[in-house]
Enzyme design. Structure first.
Site, PDB file in Angstrom:
ATOM      1  N   HIS A  18       0.876  -1.180   0.000  1.00  0.00           N
ATOM      2  CA  HIS A  18       0.000   0.000   0.000  1.00  0.00           C
ATOM      3  C   HIS A  18       0.909   1.225   0.000  1.00  0.00           C
ATOM      4  O   HIS A  18       1.748   1.387   0.886  1.00  0.00           O
ATOM      5  CB  HIS A  18      -0.910   0.001   1.215  1.00  0.00           C
ATOM      6  CG  HIS A  18      -1.815   1.191   1.273  1.00  0.00           C
ATOM      7  ND1 HIS A  18      -2.576   1.601   0.200  1.00  0.00           N
ATOM      8  CD2 HIS A  18      -2.068   2.088   2.276  1.00  0.00           C
ATOM      9  CE1 HIS A  18      -3.258   2.680   0.524  1.00  0.00           C
ATOM     10  NE2 HIS A  18      -2.970   2.997   1.776  1.00  0.00           N
ATOM     11  N   CYS A  69      -3.683   2.939  -5.488  1.00  0.00           N
ATOM     12  CA  CYS A  69      -2.743   3.705  -4.669  1.00  0.00           C
ATOM     13  C   CYS A  69      -1.388   3.905  -5.332  1.00  0.00           C
ATOM     14  O   CYS A  69      -0.809   4.995  -5.276  1.00  0.00           O
ATOM     15  CB  CYS A  69      -2.570   3.061  -3.297  1.00  0.00           C
ATOM     16  SG  CYS A  69      -1.853   1.406  -3.310  1.00  0.00           S
ATOM     17  N   HIS A  71      -2.530   9.156   0.768  1.00  0.00           N
ATOM     18  CA  HIS A  71      -2.697   7.845   0.141  1.00  0.00           C
ATOM     19  C   HIS A  71      -4.104   7.705  -0.409  1.00  0.00           C
ATOM     20  O   HIS A  71      -5.027   8.408  -0.003  1.00  0.00           O
ATOM     21  CB  HIS A  71      -2.338   6.696   1.097  1.00  0.00           C
ATOM     22  CG  HIS A  71      -3.105   6.644   2.372  1.00  0.00           C
ATOM     23  ND1 HIS A  71      -3.826   5.537   2.770  1.00  0.00           N
ATOM     24  CD2 HIS A  71      -3.253   7.549   3.370  1.00  0.00           C
ATOM     25  CE1 HIS A  71      -4.385   5.752   3.953  1.00  0.00           C
ATOM     26  NE2 HIS A  71      -4.047   6.968   4.336  1.00  0.00           N
TER      27      HIS A  71
END
Length: 317
Positions: A154, A250, A166
């Site tokens: 991530h 992301c 993010h």
């Protein structure tokens, strides 16, 4: 040269030596407007003509000081053209701001791929309350998530002062609903405290901290301040209002901030792409660790390009 005569650290000197030892028929060794060392050189092709190569290096306190392997960025050319293109790129690399990787100088193609992206582990002590000790504003970071025996990441853009940009699907969308279809679902870019970002999607089963990596590309084309400004610009745009595993996630967001070109590190790996297809609702193959209940998985990704965004009047507060 003047650059070699000035006072530099032992670490920087080692990088200079590694780059300076390249011995092709034509070579330029210098430093970009962002402080990154590079070598441009040509190499004769067996079938005729010359290709242009780029090799880069940079130092970073507390991290290894690598030099990249040589990457072809142009050709084939006749020798005079190859030298002219190299000189033109050298001049452009000394100007500020630099170009984005989606809009490169003529006859140049600097790639962005999994094979030439470097990940540097950040000390676990970063979770002790002061990320600024280990990261700089504008750093692109990956949080390691382990699923079904595979490692996904991530990604985020560190904004400084313990905050991270993010991108994820909306908080009320469950992990199961996200995997039900590859169709776009609502998403948003958020600016959150460091620990919220780190545990946004995954928590190791033993309660330890996920491993954090700093991302490094072949050529640094934006300053840390510029990367943070782009994160805010994109956050305030309509480009990332929907999350799509295939082409808007992301890593597409963070690479767009860092380089001006969208790229997905994870889904350029065929095994992870297959793993994404296997992670269906009700599947029993999910491995150690859990998906955070307040977020859905946002790291099963592809390498399809995202459109280049142009700056707006948005500013970082």
């Amino acid at each position: 040269s003047d650059m070699l005569r000035r006072s530099i650290s032992d670490e920087e000197a080692a990088l200079v030596i590694q780059l300076a030892t390249i011995d092709p028929p034509f070579k330029i060794f210098s430093r970009s407007s962002l402080g990154q060392y590079y070598a441009l050189y040509i190499k004769k092709r067996i079938t005729g003509g010359y290709n242009l190569f780029l090799k880069t290096a940079e130092s970073r306190a507390g991290c290894p000081a690598p030099t990249t392997r040589p990457i072809q960025i142009g050709g084939p050319f006749i020798r005079e053209e190859a030298e002219a293109v190299a000189r033109g790129l050298d001049a452009r690399l000394k100007r500020d701001p630099l170009f984005s990787l989606s809009h490169q100088p003529a006859k140049i193609s600097i790639p962005i791929s999994r094979n030439i992206v470097s990940l540097f582990a950040v000390p676990e002590a970063i979770h002790g309350g002061d990320p600024d000790r280990y990261l700089k504003a504008g750093d692109e970071v990956y949080t390691e998530c382990k699923l079904a025996g595979l490692t996904f990441f991530h990604s985020g853009i560190y904004a400084g002062d313990g905050l991270v940009y993010h991108f994820m699907n909306e908080a009320d969308a469950s992990f199961t609903s996200m995997l039900r279809s590859f169709a776009p679902i609502k998403g948003r870019i958020v600016l959150e405290p460091w620990l919220d970002y780190v545990r946004a999607l995954y928590e190791p089963p033993d309660g330890s901290w996920p491993v954090i990596y700093r991302v490094s590309y072949l050529l640094r084309v934006r300053s840390g301040r510029s990367i943070v400004e782009w994160a805010e610009i994109i956050k305030n745009s309509k480009a990332f209002t929907h999350y799509d595993i295939r082409k808007r996630n992301c890593q597409h967001f963070t690479s767009l901030c860092s380089t001006g070109a969208s790229f997905s590190y994870d889904m350029s790996n065929s095994a992870k792409s297959l793993g994404c297809l296997l992670l269906k609702p009700g599947s029993t193959i999910l491995g150690g660790g859990r998906i955070s209940p307040r977020r859905s998985l946002s790291d099963l990704q592809t390498n399809e390009p995202e459109e280049h965004l142009r700056p707006t009047n948005a500013r970082v507060k």
